[in-house]
Design an enzyme around this catalytic site. Structure first.
Site, PDB file in Angstrom:
ATOM      1  N   HIS A 169      40.513   9.111  61.366  1.00  0.00           N
ATOM      2  CA  HIS A 169      40.589   9.767  60.052  1.00  0.00           C
ATOM      3  C   HIS A 169      41.768  10.734  60.106  1.00  0.00           C
ATOM      4  O   HIS A 169      42.018  11.357  61.144  1.00  0.00           O
ATOM      5  CB  HIS A 169      39.339  10.608  59.767  1.00  0.00           C
ATOM      6  CG  HIS A 169      38.172   9.852  59.224  1.00  0.00           C
ATOM      7  ND1 HIS A 169      36.869  10.124  59.594  1.00  0.00           N
ATOM      8  CD2 HIS A 169      38.099   8.847  58.304  1.00  0.00           C
ATOM      9  CE1 HIS A 169      36.048   9.316  58.937  1.00  0.00           C
ATOM     10  NE2 HIS A 169      36.767   8.531  58.153  1.00  0.00           N
ATOM     11  N   CYS A 265      35.234  18.015  59.878  1.00  0.00           N
ATOM     12  CA  CYS A 265      34.411  16.894  59.384  1.00  0.00           C
ATOM     13  C   CYS A 265      33.047  17.355  58.898  1.00  0.00           C
ATOM     14  O   CYS A 265      32.427  16.679  58.086  1.00  0.00           O
ATOM     15  CB  CYS A 265      34.121  15.880  60.481  1.00  0.00           C
ATOM     16  SG  CYS A 265      35.469  15.330  61.454  1.00  0.00           S
TER      17      CYS A 265
HETATM   18  N1  ARG Z   1      30.704   8.982  63.137  1.00  0.00           N
HETATM   19  C1  ARG Z   1      31.447   9.330  61.969  1.00  0.00           C
HETATM   20  C2  ARG Z   1      32.311   8.153  61.563  1.00  0.00           C
HETATM   21  O1  ARG Z   1      32.833   7.500  62.419  1.00  0.00           O
HETATM   22  C3  ARG Z   1      32.279  10.547  62.209  1.00  0.00           C
HETATM   23  C4  ARG Z   1      33.009  11.023  60.994  1.00  0.00           C
HETATM   24  C5  ARG Z   1      33.889  12.195  61.235  1.00  0.00           C
HETATM   25  N2  ARG Z   1      34.431  12.655  60.024  1.00  0.00           N
HETATM   26  C6  ARG Z   1      35.704  12.984  59.793  1.00  0.00           C
HETATM   27  N3  ARG Z   1      36.012  13.464  58.636  1.00  0.00           N
HETATM   28  N4  ARG Z   1      36.643  12.770  60.687  1.00  0.00           N
HETATM   29  O2  ARG Z   1      32.477   7.849  60.412  1.00  0.00           O
END
Ligand code: ARG
Length: 282
Positions: A169, A265
């Site tokens: 992300h 996050c």
């Molecule tokens: N386990 C989640 C996923 O893979 C973690 C999300 C983390 N969020 C972020 N905004 N980076 O989607």
């Protein structure tokens, strides 16, 4: 009381666990979490944020363990929110919960056409100096979202391609800060994106963090005013942030890193006012 306090949306980790693998951080961590530790770490983050900002909590729901990562619920701008449509089926059930929460909060909920994968403020980050939306694609959100976001929100969108699966992300490797400063991890981006970032953000305002800091989720920071909240930063990074005038708060978020997330996050900024036309950029 400061009347311009930021508002962050969080979701308690009542049902948080690593129960599937959709990013490299989750590998080897299925059922290896400690929920009591997660709750303690989450509360410490919430309490720290409450010292400088307002925190709203949405109810946790069984069966959607990653809903603690509210950054992925949608992208807010003014009174509108572009609802996420998750790439992975494991997170798609969160969409209805976020949609209901946003609508009840009085936001206008917009949708990506044909459920094009789009993971909200995980991949779409507003610049803090220019009227600009940075948009990361390559892993989760679809590149085709960029022109759609520009149209829906009437804002310039700068797409940047992500290339390292550990930084899946945009908010894992890129963090615009108040005043137009930027933390980022260049190796997470393709060469075109690296050149674009270098061209758009002046050298003295951007900090390329080390690999070690990046892997400690230092770019996954919550910024509110002069405060920066993050899992961990090296002395060199702390010194850089202090030199820019920021106060750094380190809060261990190791339980959430097992799922591939940290401070940023776990929050979604609910006050993202539209910039007025003619406002100075950098
Ligand atoms: N386990 C989640 C996923 O893979 C973690 C999300 C983390 N969020 C972020 N905004 N980076 O989607």
């Amino acid at each position: 009381m400061n009347q311009h306090r930021d508002i962050f949306l969080m979701c308690a980790p009542e049902y948080f666990e690593v129960s599937y693998i959709i990013n490299p951080w989750m590998e080897g961590n299925v059922a290896h979490g400690n929920r009591a530790n997660a709750q303690g770490q989450w509360q410490a983050l919430m309490h720290a944020l409450q010292q400088v900002a307002q925190v709203e909590c949405m109810p946790a729901v069984a069966g959607v363990p990653d809903m603690v990562f509210t950054a992925n619920g949608g992208l807010l701008l003014g009174d509108q929110v572009v609802l996420s449509s998750f790439l992975h089926v494991q997170r798609q059930a969160e969409e209805a919960h976020f949609a209901a929460w946003f609508a009840a909060r009085g936001l206008r909920v917009l949708h990506m056409p044909h459920a094009l994968p789009f993971e909200g403020a995980g991949d779409a980050l507003l610049d803090r100096a220019a009227d600009l939306l940075w948009f990361g694609h390559g892993h989760r959100s679809d590149a085709a979202c960029a022109p759609l976001l520009a149209e829906l929100l009437d804002i310039e969108v700068q797409a940047v391609k992500l290339v390292d699966p550990r930084f899946y992300h945009l908010d894992t490797c890129f963090c615009p800060l108040q005043g137009g400063y930027l933390l980022y991890y260049p190796d997470a981006f393709d060469t075109a994106a690296q050149a674009c970032i270098a061209a758009r953000v002046p050298l003295e305002k951007r900090c390329a963090v080390s690999r070690e800091d990046a892997l400690n989720f230092a770019c996954n920071a919550v910024n509110s005013g002069e405060h920066v909240f993050l899992n961990h930063a090296s002395p060199a990074l702390i010194a850089q942030l202090q030199q820019w005038g920021f106060r750094v708060h380190q809060l261990a978020l190791t339980e959430f890193m097992k799922a591939g997330g940290a401070a940023k996050c776990l929050t979604l900024k609910m006050n993202e006012p539209r910039r007025k036309a003619g406002m100075p950029t950098r």
